[in-house]
Write an enzyme that holds these catalytic residues in place. Structure first.
Site, short mmCIF file in Angstrom:
data_model
loop_
_atom_site.label_atom_id
_atom_site.label_comp_id
_atom_site.label_asym_id
_atom_site.label_seq_id
_atom_site.Cartn_x
_atom_site.Cartn_y
_atom_site.Cartn_z
N ASP A 317 62.15 62.92 32.15
CA ASP A 317 61.48 64.17 32.50
C ASP A 317 62.45 65.01 33.36
O ASP A 317 63.46 64.50 33.87
CB ASP A 317 60.16 63.91 33.23
CG ASP A 317 59.20 65.10 33.13
OD1 ASP A 317 59.65 66.21 32.76
OD2 ASP A 317 58.00 64.93 33.43
N GLU A 513 51.12 71.03 37.32
CA GLU A 513 51.67 69.84 37.99
C GLU A 513 51.22 69.74 39.46
O GLU A 513 50.08 70.05 39.78
CB GLU A 513 53.19 69.80 37.83
CG GLU A 513 53.58 69.83 36.35
CD GLU A 513 55.05 69.59 36.10
OE1 GLU A 513 55.63 68.68 36.72
OE2 GLU A 513 55.63 70.30 35.25
C1 BGC Z 1 56.91 68.10 33.02
C2 BGC Z 1 56.94 67.73 31.56
C3 BGC Z 1 57.62 68.81 30.77
C4 BGC Z 1 58.97 69.09 31.36
C5 BGC Z 1 59.74 70.17 30.62
C6 BGC Z 1 58.25 68.55 33.54
O1 BGC Z 1 58.14 69.10 34.81
O2 BGC Z 1 56.45 66.98 33.77
O3 BGC Z 1 55.63 67.52 31.07
O4 BGC Z 1 57.71 68.44 29.42
O5 BGC Z 1 58.83 69.49 32.69
O6 BGC Z 1 59.22 71.42 30.85
#
Ligand code: BGC
Ligand code: BGC
Length: 649
Positions: A317, A513
């Site tokens: 991630d 998030e």
């Molecule tokens: C998130 C992921 C996402 C990635 C790319 C991260 O902060 O946890 O779900 O796919 O960013 O944008």
């Protein structure tokens, strides 16, 4: 902390004959992996020959995934880059309203650059994007309800169709990889990513995971197929107190059985990529901290790739590796050794390449591990047909109509909203009557779509940014006649008694998030977090016209105060761009409410899950309909403490 409640409910499920929750390893009765995922000897030989001809630097370049904001197409060729992504809010030329043609043109530039190296066999590029409720970074793309609402629809066939439609949208922009679906089993309503979870029921997440991967991937090589990503492995939805990126404290059995359920569905459907979770795992039975998932070799190399036989690629991630102790965002031999193949190192990709090469030369990473990672990356690229046919060969490339999925999204909205209360049959709204609409969310595509919409957080968006879509206010004007609808955001100074009904549209403001976490010990009560909504409702409640409240939210939050001020109450979650679907069910006629809660709805502000000590107002599965009316009456109003400290650990 153990979760005895879940064990009880799981055994009840078994007794009731529902789909059992399996623990790993997979039982043999599972559907065989689709043909596309079967090992292909000729393909493996072709891959081995390519890998054998690559230098270490070139191989590590393949394993590197920068964000398009921090790399140029020229650098993609220079460094033999394997993949790029556009993170939330990254658009061509940083133009939020970039057209589908702009997207496709940028994708082409990157794709061409990847092929313009001195490698004997050119290796095509993968571009990944967060298409988590439709192709949500792209202006003009229909945006579907977030997963929490789709869970309430309880309709795997609908999920597969949404996967197909999303894949079309993504291919229209020249992109071939979607970072979806999220397979989190959301345990705690404090978690800011609750809306990315379909349900707290692992069996539903498993069925949906399979359906969404089938929908996105199709047979992998078609013009309207994209690669799917099962994320975030493992336990993202089970962190203590719902802290995003926190620690899942549970037994191995719960981690694998409960939080792993979705992966079984996704693997059955042949998912080609898996993204690792920011979270960590603390084994409560063994009293042992296993640290962050990004460094967990046992669960990545051991369980996922070994026991479960996953032969696609594992991606880290966004800067996830830096959270492993001893690692930095540009260096993490532990993560490579744990089995991660592709590294989402958005900004510091250049240093990552240098440092990883150095780690291999110093013997901290075996070159065989690098070869395995590149083999997996090339396998995924070959299986998806990229070696034989460039991404832009799809008939969908550059087509604006590829972004349009309004009818399907409207259907999804109708099926995903849940009627919690409808006393005295206030709903359906009657055509031709005068309706007062209040609440700031009524005319806000931003609140209606939530996080991961045009931008990462979903903030800083005005309605015109979406290029398509309809707020509930617009939809009600269309359905009831513009002359019959009056809008006042705060409801002040309006003579409510002159109206036949009030529609109050309340909502959370967007977040994504950790920004969406309601941190313990803060009480989770909608009217506390959004006092203006309570004020707007008070301005119209009990003033001579029945009140229908529609709530946009990424989580079930305690709302008994709001529900008591309303005659009817609809939990609409984050429905996306098609407000017309809400109007459809509010007006009844041919459309009844069929949505049922896929998470328990709390009955107190310190109840944030489904443990025995949580007060549940509406159980999972609850939902009224016109066909089966029921009177709810006033709900209890337990006092909300200033903090939940004294209530929960
Ligand atoms: C998130 C992921 C996402 C990635 C790319 C991260 O902060 O946890 O779900 O796919 O960013 O944008
Ligand atoms: C009243 C209800 C009424 C509602 C909406 C409440 O305060 O108790 O009877 O339906 O307001 O107007």
């Amino acid at each position: 902390m153990k979760r005895p409640a879940l064990k009880v409910s799981l055994s009840l499920l078994l007794l009731a004959g529902c789909a059992p929750i399996q623990t790993f390893p997979r039982p043999p009765l599972e559907v065989a992996a689709p043909a596309a995922a079967a090992p292909d000897a000729a393909m493996e030989r072709r891959i081995a020959a390519i890998v054998a001809g690559m230098t270490l630097e070139q191989k590590v370049g393949q394993m590197t995934q920068p964000d398009v904001r921090y790399i140029t197409p020229e650098q993609v060729s220079q460094y033999y880059i394997g993949s790029v992504l556009n993170g939330g809010g990254a658009w061509p030329d940083m133009n939020k309203r970039a057209s589908v043609a702009d997207w496709a043109a940028l994708a082409d530039r990157f794709a061409d650059a990847a092929l313009a190296t001195d490698l004997p066999t050119p290796i095509p590029l993968l571009w990944g994007t967060d298409a988590v409720h439709g192709h949500n970074n792209v202006s003009g793309a229909t945006i579907f309800p977030h997963n929490i609402g789709l869970g309430a629809a309880n309709d795997p066939a609908l999920i597969e169709r949404i996967g197909r439609a999303t894949a079309r949208q993504v291919r229209a922009t020249g992109i071939t990889w979607a970072f979806a679906p999220t397979l989190a089993v959301g345990d705690n309503r404090r978690w800011g990513r609750t809306y990315e979870s379909w349900s707290s029921d692992p069996a539903l997440v498993r069925r949906y995971g399979e359906a969404m991967v089938r929908g996105l991937q199709g047979d992998l090589t078609g013009d309207a197929d994209v690669l799917a990503t099962a994320k975030h492995y493992l336990g993202d939805g089970g962190t203590f107190n719902g802290v995003d990126q926190g620690q899942a404290r549970m037994t191995r059995e719960d981690l694998l059985g409960r939080h792993g359920a979705g992966y079984l569905g996704a693997l059955d459907a042949g998912v080609q990529t898996v993204m690792i979770s920011y979270s960590g795992w603390y084994d409560t039975a063994a009293d042992q901290d296993h640290g962050k998932m990004h460094g967990n070799r046992d669960l990545i190399a051991g369980v996922l790739k070994g026991e479960l036989g996953f032969d696609g690629l594992v991606v880290s991630d966004w800067n996830g590796i830096e959270q492993v102790p001893g690692c930095a965002r540009d260096r993490c031999s532990q993560a490579v050794n744990a089995g991660i193949d592709m590294f989402m190192v958005p900004e510091d990709w250049r240093a990552f390449i240098t440092n990883t090469v150095e780690d291999v030369r110093a013997g901290r990473i075996a070159e065989s591990r690098i070869d395995d990672a590149v083999t997996r990356i090339l396998r995924v690229k070959m299986r998806s047909g990229l070696f034989d046919r460039p991404a832009d060969a799809s008939v969908l490339t550059g087509r604006a109509d590829g972004l349009d999925a309004r009818a399907l999204a409207r259907e999804a909205v109708r099926k995903s909203v849940v009627l919690l209360k409808n006393d005295d049959a206030v709903l359906p709204l009657q055509r031709g009557r005068r309706v007062l609409v209040v609440g700031a969310s009524a005319d806000s595509l931003s609140n209606q779509t939530g996080g991961w919409s045009l931008t990462w957080q979903g903030t800083e968006n005005v309605n015109a940014d979406f290029a398509t879509g309809q707020t509930l206010l617009t939809a009600l004007r269309e359905a009831l006649g513009a002359d019959n609808v009056v809008y006042s955001a705060d409801g002040s100074g309006v003579d409510v008694s002159r109206f036949d009904a009030v529609v109050a549209v309340l909502g959370e403001t967007p977040y994504a998030e950790y920004n969406g976490d309601v941190r313990f010990p803060v009480p989770v009560q909608h009217s506390l977090q959004h006092p203006a909504d309570l004020a707007a409702l008070r301005a119209v409640s009990g003033k001579g016209a029945p009140v229908v409240t529609v709530l946009y939210s990424g989580r079930p939050a305690y709302a008994n105060d709001l529900i008591n001020l309303s005659d009817a109450f609809v939990a609409a979650f984050l429905p996306g761009t098609e407000g017309g679907g809400l109007a459809d069910v509010l007006l009844g006629g041919q459309h009844d409410f069929t949505g049922r809660l896929s998470f328990a709805w709390p009955g107190s502000a310190c109840s944030t899950g489904e443990d025995p000590d949580d007060v549940v107002q509406f159980a999972r599965g609850y939902g009224l309909s016109y066909a089966r009316p029921a009177r709810l009456g006033p709900l209890p109003l337990p006092a909300t403490p200033a903090t939940c400290e004294t209530i929960a650990p």
